[in-house]
Design an enzyme around this catalytic site. Structure first.
Site, PDB file in Angstrom:
ATOM      1  N   ALA A 255      28.473  37.369  11.545  1.00 36.34           N
ATOM      2  CA  ALA A 255      27.707  36.137  11.329  1.00 36.34           C
ATOM      3  C   ALA A 255      27.771  35.781   9.846  1.00 36.34           C
ATOM      4  O   ALA A 255      27.366  36.577   8.989  1.00 36.34           O
ATOM      5  CB  ALA A 255      26.261  36.337  11.771  1.00 36.34           C
ATOM      6  N   THR A 256      28.276  34.603   9.538  1.00 38.96           N
ATOM      7  CA  THR A 256      28.464  34.206   8.142  1.00 38.96           C
ATOM      8  C   THR A 256      27.337  33.331   7.613  1.00 38.96           C
ATOM      9  O   THR A 256      27.378  32.916   6.455  1.00 38.96           O
ATOM     10  CB  THR A 256      29.789  33.441   7.989  1.00 38.96           C
ATOM     11  OG1 THR A 256      29.746  32.275   8.825  1.00 38.96           O
ATOM     12  CG2 THR A 256      30.970  34.312   8.381  1.00 38.96           C
ATOM     13  N   HIS A 273      21.944  32.709  19.990  1.00 40.08           N
ATOM     14  CA  HIS A 273      23.252  33.374  19.950  1.00 40.08           C
ATOM     15  C   HIS A 273      23.115  34.858  20.275  1.00 40.08           C
ATOM     16  O   HIS A 273      23.901  35.422  21.041  1.00 40.08           O
ATOM     17  CB  HIS A 273      23.889  33.212  18.568  1.00 40.08           C
ATOM     18  CG  HIS A 273      24.571  31.897  18.365  1.00 40.08           C
ATOM     19  ND1 HIS A 273      25.903  31.787  18.083  1.00 40.08           N
ATOM     20  CD2 HIS A 273      24.097  30.629  18.415  1.00 40.08           C
ATOM     21  CE1 HIS A 273      26.236  30.514  17.962  1.00 40.08           C
ATOM     22  NE2 HIS A 273      25.152  29.795  18.153  1.00 40.08           N
TER      23      HIS A 273
END
Length: 407
Positions: A255-256, A273
């Site tokens: 996850a960025t 998510h």
């Protein structure tokens, strides 16, 4: 060992009776599927379904030589008249093994949901695994190599893709295992879309009446090692990316976007998510992607490159015209080239997600236009290093590069 699929559909068949959905409306002719049932070497029938004798006759077989009928469903199913001369259906208790006079050995496999799976070993030593709808094996070993490998697996891959991930995790499914989807329902449109989704998992579907030889290599499309999934806001691109890896074990979700403390809307997105992902996946929150791509290991799902770009543009001062002109632009180009090179040289399976923003309204600000342009360049650079590129529009995946499914 020869397996004839008398049916490949869900227990209610496909199309479902009186169902008005779009999938059922198009599941006609060659796309229609009767409830799944398997005839093994003409001697063993796994699941007795309505019209089994006629289905066998259409496939060029007879049920006259069947010595054993076994059920897999969590219940005995709808009342089915047992054809004359056919043994009464039964069920093997979990963990027990049955040996037929024909030399077939049938072991009942415990499931994590009601129902019974069967591992069948033929007289020639070939092994197949048949799982009931909605179920995955329970009590598998810990780690690769702890289970015997199957030559063929027939399972509910659309409803329970994690069953395949569990089998892969212990080495029960390998690169040469023929993985065939059965119990197909109205969850996926028939034809090209079904083939595309199954190919992404290294699996395939076959029509009713198909006869398969266990242990014979089938030319299933190779799973793409590098895939870029593009799409607009709420297009379904993340769902598409996650779907591509849900049949593989030990996926690392990168996850960025960070946590953005205090932003409740962002926290809600993250929770959505996370709840959608398999529990076996590991989550890493970082924008330092190059070292991850350089390592060997489990598949990576990177979501998403657009947030990675924001972080990099922040770090090089891209929002300030003076800093942008005084080395910021060159620094960004270098970072993008470094990432593209890392994707190119990575030895692990990678699915990357990014936004496609160049087809909408031109941003009103200079910084917005700069971001739009740089994201377009980033997407093009990464796409050039991927075997498969997919554009998701309104939840529908369009293959821009890679193996295109037949029609």
């Amino acid at each position: 060992m020869e397996v004839t699929l008398l049916g490949t559909g869900a227990p209610a068949g496909l199309p479902r009776p009186d169902c008005p959905c779009a999938v059922c409306a198009t599941s006609l002719g060659a796309h229609a599927r009767a409830a799944t049932a398997l005839l093994v070497d003409g001697a063993l029938l796994l699941d007795l379904t309505p019209g089994a004798a006629f289905a066998a006759a259409r496939a060029g077989h007879s049920l006259g030589g069947v010595a054993q009928v076994l059920l897999t469903h969590p219940h005995d199913g709808p009342p089915v008249e047992v054809p004359a001369g056919l043994p009464q259906p039964g069920r093997v208790p979990d963990g027990r093994e049955l040996t037929l006079l024909t030399g077939h050995r049938v072991r009942a496999v415990a499931m994590d949901a009601p129902g019974t799976g069967y591992a069948v070993t033929g007289p020639d030593g070939q092994r197949l695994l048949y799982l009931p709808p909605g179920g995955a094996p329970a009590g598998l070993g810990e780690g690769p190599g702890t289970a015997e490998r199957y030559d063929m697996v027939l399972a509910d891959l659309v409803g329970r893709p994690d069953a395949l991930a569990k089998l892969r995790a212990v080495g029960a499914v390998g690169p040469t295992t023929d993985v065939v989807a059965v119990h197909l329902d109205h969850d996926v449109p028939p034809g090209a879309e079904l083939r595309r989704r199954l190919a992404a998992a290294g699996a395939r579907a076959v029509p009713d009446g198909s006869t398969l030889i266990v242990g014979v290599y089938e030319d299933v499309p190779d799973v793409s090692r590098r895939t870029l999934v593009l799409g607009g806001a709420r297009s379904g691109k993340s769902v598409e990316a996650e779907r591509r890896l849900e049949s593989f074990p030990d996926v690392r979700y990168v996850a960025t976007g960070g946590s953005r403390g205090g932003d409740t809307e962002w926290a809600s997105r993250i929770a959505t998510h996370r709840d959608r992902r398999p529990g076996s996946w590991q989550t890493v929150e970082t924008c330092d992607l190059v070292p991850l791509l350089a390592q060997d290991g489990a598949p990576l799902l990177i979501d998403c490159l657009s947030l990675w770009l924001t972080d990099v543009m922040d770090s090089v001062g891209a929002w300030d015209d003076a800093q942008w002109a005084d080395g910021g632009e060159r620094a960004l180009r270098s970072r993008v080239a470094e990432l593209a090179a890392a994707v190119r040289s990575s030895r692990r399976s990678v699915v990357l997600v990014s936004n496609e923003v160049g087809s909408g309204i031109v941003p009103a600000t200079a910084s917005g236009r700069r971001y739009r342009d740089e994201l377009g360049r980033l997407n093009a650079a990464v796409a050039a290093e991927c075997e498969e590129v997919v554009l998701v529009v309104a939840g529908q995946a369009l293959v821009l590069r890679g193996p295109a499914p037949g029609t």
